[in-house]
Design a protein around this motif. Sequence first.
Motif, PDB file in Angstrom:
ATOM      1  N   GLU A 226       2.350  14.508  -9.284  1.00  0.00           N
ATOM      2  CA  GLU A 226       2.685  15.383 -10.410  1.00  0.00           C
ATOM      3  C   GLU A 226       2.246  14.785 -11.744  1.00  0.00           C
ATOM      4  O   GLU A 226       2.424  15.404 -12.792  1.00  0.00           O
ATOM      5  CB  GLU A 226       4.189  15.640 -10.446  1.00  0.00           C
ATOM      6  N   GLY A 227       1.710  13.552 -11.716  1.00  0.00           N
ATOM      7  CA  GLY A 227       1.244  12.920 -12.939  1.00  0.00           C
ATOM      8  C   GLY A 227       2.285  12.080 -13.643  1.00  0.00           C
ATOM      9  O   GLY A 227       2.082  11.673 -14.791  1.00  0.00           O
ATOM     10  N   ASP A 228       3.409  11.794 -12.984  1.00  0.00           N
ATOM     11  CA  ASP A 228       4.440  10.957 -13.582  1.00  0.00           C
ATOM     12  C   ASP A 228       4.121   9.477 -13.371  1.00  0.00           C
ATOM     13  O   ASP A 228       3.725   9.058 -12.274  1.00  0.00           O
ATOM     14  CB  ASP A 228       5.807  11.255 -12.959  1.00  0.00           C
ATOM     15  N   PHE A 229       4.301   8.690 -14.423  1.00  0.00           N
ATOM     16  CA  PHE A 229       4.174   7.242 -14.340  1.00  0.00           C
ATOM     17  C   PHE A 229       5.535   6.680 -13.967  1.00  0.00           C
ATOM     18  O   PHE A 229       6.522   6.926 -14.654  1.00  0.00           O
ATOM     19  CB  PHE A 229       3.700   6.677 -15.681  1.00  0.00           C
ATOM     20  N   CYS A 230       5.594   5.936 -12.855  1.00  0.00           N
ATOM     21  CA  CYS A 230       6.880   5.541 -12.284  1.00  0.00           C
ATOM     22  C   CYS A 230       6.931   4.047 -11.985  1.00  0.00           C
ATOM     23  O   CYS A 230       5.913   3.418 -11.679  1.00  0.00           O
ATOM     24  CB  CYS A 230       7.122   6.281 -10.966  1.00  0.00           C
ATOM     25  N   ALA A 231       8.130   3.493 -12.058  1.00  0.00           N
ATOM     26  CA  ALA A 231       8.405   2.156 -11.550  1.00  0.00           C
ATOM     27  C   ALA A 231       8.952   2.306 -10.134  1.00  0.00           C
ATOM     28  O   ALA A 231       9.741   3.209  -9.857  1.00  0.00           O
ATOM     29  CB  ALA A 231       9.408   1.437 -12.438  1.00  0.00           C
ATOM     30  N   ILE A 232       8.532   1.412  -9.240  1.00  0.00           N
ATOM     31  CA  ILE A 232       8.941   1.479  -7.839  1.00  0.00           C
ATOM     32  C   ILE A 232       9.616   0.162  -7.467  1.00  0.00           C
ATOM     33  O   ILE A 232       9.040  -0.915  -7.653  1.00  0.00           O
ATOM     34  CB  ILE A 232       7.733   1.729  -6.919  1.00  0.00           C
ATOM     35  N   ASP A 233      10.818   0.258  -6.940  1.00  0.00           N
ATOM     36  CA  ASP A 233      11.521  -0.929  -6.461  1.00  0.00           C
ATOM     37  C   ASP A 233      10.947  -1.300  -5.096  1.00  0.00           C
ATOM     38  O   ASP A 233      11.052  -0.527  -4.140  1.00  0.00           O
ATOM     39  CB  ASP A 233      13.018  -0.631  -6.350  1.00  0.00           C
ATOM     40  N   LYS A 234      10.346  -2.479  -5.002  1.00  0.00           N
ATOM     41  CA  LYS A 234       9.650  -2.863  -3.767  1.00  0.00           C
ATOM     42  C   LYS A 234      10.604  -3.207  -2.631  1.00  0.00           C
ATOM     43  O   LYS A 234      10.171  -3.338  -1.480  1.00  0.00           O
ATOM     44  CB  LYS A 234       8.730  -4.052  -4.038  1.00  0.00           C
TER      45      LYS A 234
ATOM     46  N   TYR B  61       1.948  -9.345 -12.377  1.00  0.00           N
ATOM     47  CA  TYR B  61       1.872 -10.668 -11.762  1.00  0.00           C
ATOM     48  C   TYR B  61       3.256 -11.110 -11.277  1.00  0.00           C
ATOM     49  O   TYR B  61       3.377 -11.833 -10.286  1.00  0.00           O
ATOM     50  CB  TYR B  61       1.312 -11.691 -12.752  1.00  0.00           C
ATOM     51  N   ALA B  62       4.308 -10.637 -11.962  1.00  0.00           N
ATOM     52  CA  ALA B  62       5.676 -10.988 -11.592  1.00  0.00           C
ATOM     53  C   ALA B  62       6.201 -10.169 -10.418  1.00  0.00           C
ATOM     54  O   ALA B  62       7.286 -10.445  -9.907  1.00  0.00           O
ATOM     55  CB  ALA B  62       6.605 -10.827 -12.787  1.00  0.00           C
ATOM     56  N   GLY B  63       5.453  -9.139  -9.993  1.00  0.00           N
ATOM     57  CA  GLY B  63       5.831  -8.399  -8.808  1.00  0.00           C
ATOM     58  C   GLY B  63       6.488  -7.057  -9.012  1.00  0.00           C
ATOM     59  O   GLY B  63       6.972  -6.461  -8.047  1.00  0.00           O
ATOM     60  N   GLN B  64       6.509  -6.524 -10.237  1.00  0.00           N
ATOM     61  CA  GLN B  64       7.046  -5.172 -10.451  1.00  0.00           C
ATOM     62  C   GLN B  64       5.969  -4.156 -10.092  1.00  0.00           C
ATOM     63  O   GLN B  64       4.852  -4.222 -10.602  1.00  0.00           O
ATOM     64  CB  GLN B  64       7.482  -4.982 -11.891  1.00  0.00           C
ATOM     65  N   LEU B  65       6.314  -3.202  -9.232  1.00  0.00           N
ATOM     66  CA  LEU B  65       5.366  -2.180  -8.810  1.00  0.00           C
ATOM     67  C   LEU B  65       5.462  -0.935  -9.684  1.00  0.00           C
ATOM     68  O   LEU B  65       6.553  -0.521 -10.083  1.00  0.00           O
ATOM     69  CB  LEU B  65       5.620  -1.782  -7.351  1.00  0.00           C
ATOM     70  N   TYR B  66       4.291  -0.342  -9.947  1.00  0.00           N
ATOM     71  CA  TYR B  66       4.201   0.917 -10.674  1.00  0.00           C
ATOM     72  C   TYR B  66       3.258   1.847  -9.931  1.00  0.00           C
ATOM     73  O   TYR B  66       2.366   1.401  -9.196  1.00  0.00           O
ATOM     74  CB  TYR B  66       3.684   0.700 -12.102  1.00  0.00           C
ATOM     75  N   GLY B  67       3.446   3.136 -10.124  1.00  0.00           N
ATOM     76  CA  GLY B  67       2.563   4.104  -9.506  1.00  0.00           C
ATOM     77  C   GLY B  67       2.521   5.390 -10.296  1.00  0.00           C
ATOM     78  O   GLY B  67       3.381   5.643 -11.150  1.00  0.00           O
TER      79      GLY B  67
ATOM     80  N   ALA C  36       0.838  -1.187   0.000  1.00  0.00           N
ATOM     81  CA  ALA C  36       0.000   0.000   0.000  1.00  0.00           C
ATOM     82  C   ALA C  36       0.877   1.242   0.000  1.00  0.00           C
ATOM     83  O   ALA C  36       2.041   1.197   0.428  1.00  0.00           O
ATOM     84  CB  ALA C  36      -0.909   0.020   1.228  1.00  0.00           C
ATOM     85  N   VAL C  37       0.327   2.355  -0.501  1.00  0.00           N
ATOM     86  CA  VAL C  37       1.007   3.646  -0.414  1.00  0.00           C
ATOM     87  C   VAL C  37       0.145   4.606   0.394  1.00  0.00           C
ATOM     88  O   VAL C  37      -1.078   4.637   0.263  1.00  0.00           O
ATOM     89  CB  VAL C  37       1.327   4.258  -1.803  1.00  0.00           C
ATOM     90  N   SER C  38       0.825   5.368   1.250  1.00  0.00           N
ATOM     91  CA  SER C  38       0.157   6.344   2.097  1.00  0.00           C
ATOM     92  C   SER C  38       1.122   7.488   2.364  1.00  0.00           C
ATOM     93  O   SER C  38       2.335   7.271   2.466  1.00  0.00           O
ATOM     94  CB  SER C  38      -0.279   5.696   3.415  1.00  0.00           C
ATOM     95  N   ARG C  39       0.584   8.688   2.481  1.00  0.00           N
ATOM     96  CA  ARG C  39       1.424   9.873   2.687  1.00  0.00           C
ATOM     97  C   ARG C  39       2.048   9.847   4.079  1.00  0.00           C
ATOM     98  O   ARG C  39       1.385   9.540   5.070  1.00  0.00           O
ATOM     99  CB  ARG C  39       0.594  11.144   2.504  1.00  0.00           C
TER     100      ARG C  39
END
Length: 204
Positions: A161-169, A151-157, A113-116
């Motif tokens: 600011e409207g940027d599409f990002c990959a997140i290292d879990k 399904y393989a576990g790569q996170l994106y968010g 989950a993401v939270s501020r």
Amino acid sequence: TLLALMHPAYGFLAGHDDNTRLLNHLVSFDLDSETTEFSDVIVYSDYTSAADWAEGRYYVAGSKNAPGGGEIPDNLMIFDIESGQITTVAPITGINRFINDMTYDNSTSTMYAVSRVGDSRSALFAISLSDGTSSRVATLDRRFFTLASTYAGQLYGISYEGDFCAIDKNSGNVSVIGHTGHYPQSFQTMEFDYSTGQLYWIAS
């Protein structure tokens, strides 16, 4: 959160100008349709902030009004789409602000989950599906509206600011892939359809 494992998809209706009777309900809609028609699935009147399908169940993060304003996490629940039954798992603990989105990583059996956690940052959390306890995995370098896992576990968010990002879990490192051309506001969610690899984003 949008459940996009099949067509139709499921999600909680946070607002609708023409159909207020479905507000906060779990609804379904056809991803292939050019128009959006919502069908009532489970009647619910309280607040929710995020949800995702995990281990054959639809897990939902409830939310409630905070004493000083805004919303904070409430109970972790299971919504049975077939029977309409709602089961409370436990209160969500360890997250002190509104949960913007959550997603299930099938490769590690982890609900993220993401939270501020500050004026300009979000944190990545892992939530236990058995008792609702959460732990901070990493503090991210910006605020995020959405979170989705392949399904393989790569996170994106998608950031504020409207940027599409990959997140290292593991490390929490954020890599900007590109700008969406949209500046999000209010409630957001996104989810992968594992059968096609398509990522869907519900934006406002």
